[in-house]
Design an enzyme around this catalytic site. Structure first.
Site: not given
Length: 304
Positions: A205, A251
């Site tokens: 991610s 992230h």
């Protein structure tokens, strides 16, 4: 009875010029390129305003001539990133296959789709203290290929397939690969710098948020409708902050790094474009490595 006042006298208006091609047709319009008066029948919509038929024809000939010269120079047509247009998505497919293969191996090791205790995951996941102090630097990249559970791998691979295909076609294989792995590096560095030194994390991610950061730069550069991007950011932000165990720092780090890499690639000067792109991306990589080394030195001094 009072007489109404006389209406004010206005100076007579100058006669409108006649169309260059139809002199008997007065017109207040003109060609945006040559400035000659033209009636609506003689104007065509062009990239810049409305142009007369002669200028549109001349512009088309000039464009074709420039295209032929560009093709003869050996450079060919290029995308906004400076890559040759291609329909191939071999890098995206390879990344997807490697991630899925590693997950299947860990699931077989754990004998369960919940593979959190598999030895490969434990050996490759991000652990800041072990990475920095123990010298296991490979975790910076291996952590981007380990996933914990079927939902984790499924969600990330779906995002990779949806975003990666388009970006690979625009950026080309080399630039797209650099974007992906430098974004992964940025996500890992954010974890190394600011996360709990003993926190375990992993997943693709961070790199995927880098692709999203790249999309944001493309939207700004091309002045596209940002609705799709904003919806994707909102959904991923909700998932990031609502599901326990997801590394918010990874992230954010990936998002910022991906945007910086995109700026270095898309805004490089046209002259010696590839060289400037390499220089820009290299500066980002060197800065991230420098921050990691500095953090390692600090932690090592605290331990000793």
């Amino acid at each position: 009875m009072n007489q109404p006042p006389n209406p004010p006298a206005y100076p007579p208006q100058a006669a409108l010029p006649g169309c260059w091609w139809h002199p008997n047709r007065p017109t207040g319009l003109s060609c945006a390129r040559c400035g000659r008066p033209a009636c609506p029948d003689c104007l065509r919509e062009a990239p810049v305003g409305f142009q007369c038929t002669d200028c549109v024809h001349a512009g088309s000939q000039q464009t074709r001539q420039q295209h032929r010269q560009y093709q003869n120079s050996g450079m060919g047509t290029r995308t906004i990133a400076g890559a040759r247009p291609t329909s191939s998505v071999v890098v995206t497919i390879t990344l997807l296959a490697v991630n899925v293969l590693i997950y299947l191996i860990t699931a077989l090791q754990a004998k369960s789709l919940d593979n959190s205790n598999a030895s490969i995951d434990l050996a490759g996941a991000m652990r800041p203290a072990i990475t920095l102090v123990g010298g296991e630097w490979w975790r910076i990249f291996t952590s981007g290929f380990v996933h914990f559970g079927i939902i984790h791998i499924a969600a990330n691979m779906f995002s990779l397939w949806m975003m990666g295909r388009a970006l690979e076609q625009v950026f080309g294989k080399a630039r797209y690969t650099a974007l992906y792995f430098v974004s992964m590096l940025g996500a890992s560095v954010a974890v190394l710098l600011f996360d709990n030194p003993f926190q375990v994390s992993g997943g693709a991610s961070g790199a995927l948020f880098g692709l999203m950061g790249c999309y944001a730069v493309i939207v700004v550069k091309l002045k596209l409708n940002p609705s799709w991007l904003l919806v994707s950011l909102a959904i991923n932000a909700y998932i990031t902050f609502s599901i326990p165990g997801i590394s918010i720092l990874a992230h954010v780090g990936g998002l910022i790094t991906g945007a910086l890499v995109a700026v270095a690639i898309l805004y490089a000067p046209d002259r010696d474009r590839v060289r400037w792109q390499v220089i820009g991306v290299s500066i980002i990589v060197v800065a991230l490595i420098g921050l990691s080394v500095y953090r390692g030195v600090v932690l090592s001094s605290l331990v000793s």
